[in-house]
Design an enzyme around this catalytic site. Structure first.
Site, PDB file in Angstrom:
ATOM      1  N   HIS A 178     -91.418  14.667  25.239  1.00  0.00           N
ATOM      2  CA  HIS A 178     -89.683  14.638  25.396  1.00  0.00           C
ATOM      3  C   HIS A 178     -89.502  13.124  25.777  1.00  0.00           C
ATOM      4  O   HIS A 178     -88.520  12.575  25.404  1.00  0.00           O
ATOM      5  CB  HIS A 178     -89.631  15.254  26.823  1.00  0.00           C
ATOM      6  CG  HIS A 178     -89.930  16.941  26.751  1.00  0.00           C
ATOM      7  ND1 HIS A 178     -90.571  17.582  27.766  1.00  0.00           N
ATOM      8  CD2 HIS A 178     -89.382  17.816  26.120  1.00  0.00           C
ATOM      9  CE1 HIS A 178     -90.628  18.739  27.591  1.00  0.00           C
ATOM     10  NE2 HIS A 178     -90.058  18.905  26.471  1.00  0.00           N
TER      11      HIS A 178
ATOM     12  N   LYS B 283     -87.628  32.717  29.951  1.00  0.00           N
ATOM     13  CA  LYS B 283     -89.075  31.961  30.200  1.00  0.00           C
ATOM     14  C   LYS B 283     -89.507  32.160  31.483  1.00  0.00           C
ATOM     15  O   LYS B 283     -89.068  32.139  32.486  1.00  0.00           O
ATOM     16  CB  LYS B 283     -88.593  30.547  29.755  1.00  0.00           C
ATOM     17  CG  LYS B 283     -88.435  30.139  28.433  1.00  0.00           C
ATOM     18  CD  LYS B 283     -88.765  28.752  28.148  1.00  0.00           C
ATOM     19  CE  LYS B 283     -88.375  28.574  26.604  1.00  0.00           C
ATOM     20  NZ  LYS B 283     -88.903  27.302  26.274  1.00  0.00           N
TER      21      LYS B 283
ATOM     22  N   ARG C 256     -91.362  18.668  16.133  1.00  0.00           N
ATOM     23  CA  ARG C 256     -92.642  18.429  15.964  1.00  0.00           C
ATOM     24  C   ARG C 256     -93.277  18.578  14.538  1.00  0.00           C
ATOM     25  O   ARG C 256     -93.916  17.907  14.159  1.00  0.00           O
ATOM     26  CB  ARG C 256     -93.275  19.466  17.221  1.00  0.00           C
ATOM     27  CG  ARG C 256     -93.253  18.806  18.495  1.00  0.00           C
ATOM     28  CD  ARG C 256     -93.582  19.674  19.720  1.00  0.00           C
ATOM     29  NE  ARG C 256     -92.374  20.757  19.613  1.00  0.00           N
ATOM     30  CZ  ARG C 256     -92.317  21.518  20.727  1.00  0.00           C
ATOM     31  NH1 ARG C 256     -93.184  21.221  21.754  1.00  0.00           N
ATOM     32  NH2 ARG C 256     -91.256  22.321  20.587  1.00  0.00           N
TER      33      ARG C 256
HETATM   34  P1  ADP Z   1     -86.939  24.515  24.823  1.00  0.00           P
HETATM   35  O1  ADP Z   1     -86.678  24.792  26.177  1.00  0.00           O
HETATM   36  O2  ADP Z   1     -85.902  24.628  23.596  1.00  0.00           O
HETATM   37  O3  ADP Z   1     -88.140  25.562  24.204  1.00  0.00           O
HETATM   38  P2  ADP Z   1     -88.288  22.351  25.597  1.00  0.00           P
HETATM   39  O4  ADP Z   1     -87.491  22.197  26.503  1.00  0.00           O
HETATM   40  O5  ADP Z   1     -89.770  22.151  25.397  1.00  0.00           O
HETATM   41  O6  ADP Z   1     -87.662  23.079  24.468  1.00  0.00           O
HETATM   42  O7  ADP Z   1     -87.976  20.852  24.663  1.00  0.00           O
HETATM   43  C1  ADP Z   1     -86.712  20.512  24.396  1.00  0.00           C
HETATM   44  C2  ADP Z   1     -86.899  19.726  22.908  1.00  0.00           C
HETATM   45  O8  ADP Z   1     -87.678  18.707  23.129  1.00  0.00           O
HETATM   46  C3  ADP Z   1     -86.747  20.576  21.908  1.00  0.00           C
HETATM   47  O9  ADP Z   1     -85.992  20.239  20.962  1.00  0.00           O
HETATM   48  C4  ADP Z   1     -88.204  20.499  21.565  1.00  0.00           C
HETATM   49  O10 ADP Z   1     -88.397  20.802  20.239  1.00  0.00           O
HETATM   50  C5  ADP Z   1     -88.454  19.029  21.849  1.00  0.00           C
HETATM   51  N1  ADP Z   1     -89.801  18.798  22.079  1.00  0.00           N
HETATM   52  C6  ADP Z   1     -90.714  19.405  23.103  1.00  0.00           C
HETATM   53  N2  ADP Z   1     -91.795  18.819  23.037  1.00  0.00           N
HETATM   54  C7  ADP Z   1     -91.654  17.814  22.067  1.00  0.00           C
HETATM   55  C8  ADP Z   1     -92.839  16.828  21.521  1.00  0.00           C
HETATM   56  N3  ADP Z   1     -94.006  16.694  21.952  1.00  0.00           N
HETATM   57  N4  ADP Z   1     -92.328  16.182  20.545  1.00  0.00           N
HETATM   58  C9  ADP Z   1     -91.241  16.079  20.149  1.00  0.00           C
HETATM   59  N5  ADP Z   1     -90.137  17.137  20.633  1.00  0.00           N
HETATM   60  C10 ADP Z   1     -90.489  17.781  21.565  1.00  0.00           C
END
Ligand code: ADP
Length: 160
Positions: free
Chosen positions: A19, A43, A92
């Protein structure tokens, strides 16, 4: 000149180096970024929304063009509230694309002015997700290469 702002929404349960990599890239392009913790009732959460907000604020301390908050509702409503029209998401792998494509299309249906902008993290974070961190934490594994030190500490405290 008009200031270009954007919203980066997510669960951030917890915030990871992936993030933070996306935020760092986006902050070079946009004047201001609103990083917002969204509540996903479906979730299984590790940290409460206020805890996630505090962890993000600590990770982003001193960065003047970034604001952290939270929102319980539709992303398009939050985007309008913040008077912006750009949503940042991270990609990713191709496997993220289908889900992201669907969300971006739905948001555009709800709010035609919206644009979703995707950033790719550095390669070493392409395997990293909050759920992987939660899984490792569940078995008390080492998460120090995946999350900032204060998050690793909070996870360790949680495990006690
Ligand atoms: P969500 O709640 O939508 O499943 P997250 O809160 O984990 O997703 O992440 C928010 C955003 O950050 C999403 O667009 C997700 O794809 C992106 N994201 C999460 N981890 C990574 C990472 N390691 N590299 C790039 N983007 C990421």
């Amino acid at each position: 000149m008009k200031k270009k702002t954007a919203v980066y929404p997510g669960s951030f349960d917890p915030v990871t180096f992936g993030h933070l990599d996306i935020i760092e890239r986006a902050a070079k392009i946009f004047d201001h970024i609103f990083v917002s913790v969204f509540t996903h009732s479906s979730k299984k959460n590790m940290f409460s929304v206020p805890e996630r907000v505090v962890m993000l604020k600590t990770a982003l301390k001193g960065k003047k063009n970034i604001t952290v908050d939270c929102f319980d509702g539709l992303l398009v409503d939050y985007v309008k509230k913040k008077k912006t029209d750009v949503v940042i998401r991270g990609l990713r792998a191709i496997s993220d694309l289908e889900y992201e494509f669907q969300i971006a299309a739905i948001n555009r249906t709800l709010y035609p002015g919206i644009e979703t902008v995707f950033f790719m993290p550095r390669q070493r974070y392409t395997y990293l997700s909050s759920s992987v961190v939660r899984d490792i934490a569940h078995f008390r594994g080492d998460v120090s290469k995946l999350v900032p030190p204060h998050v690793a500490k909070a996870i360790a405290r949680r495990g006690k």
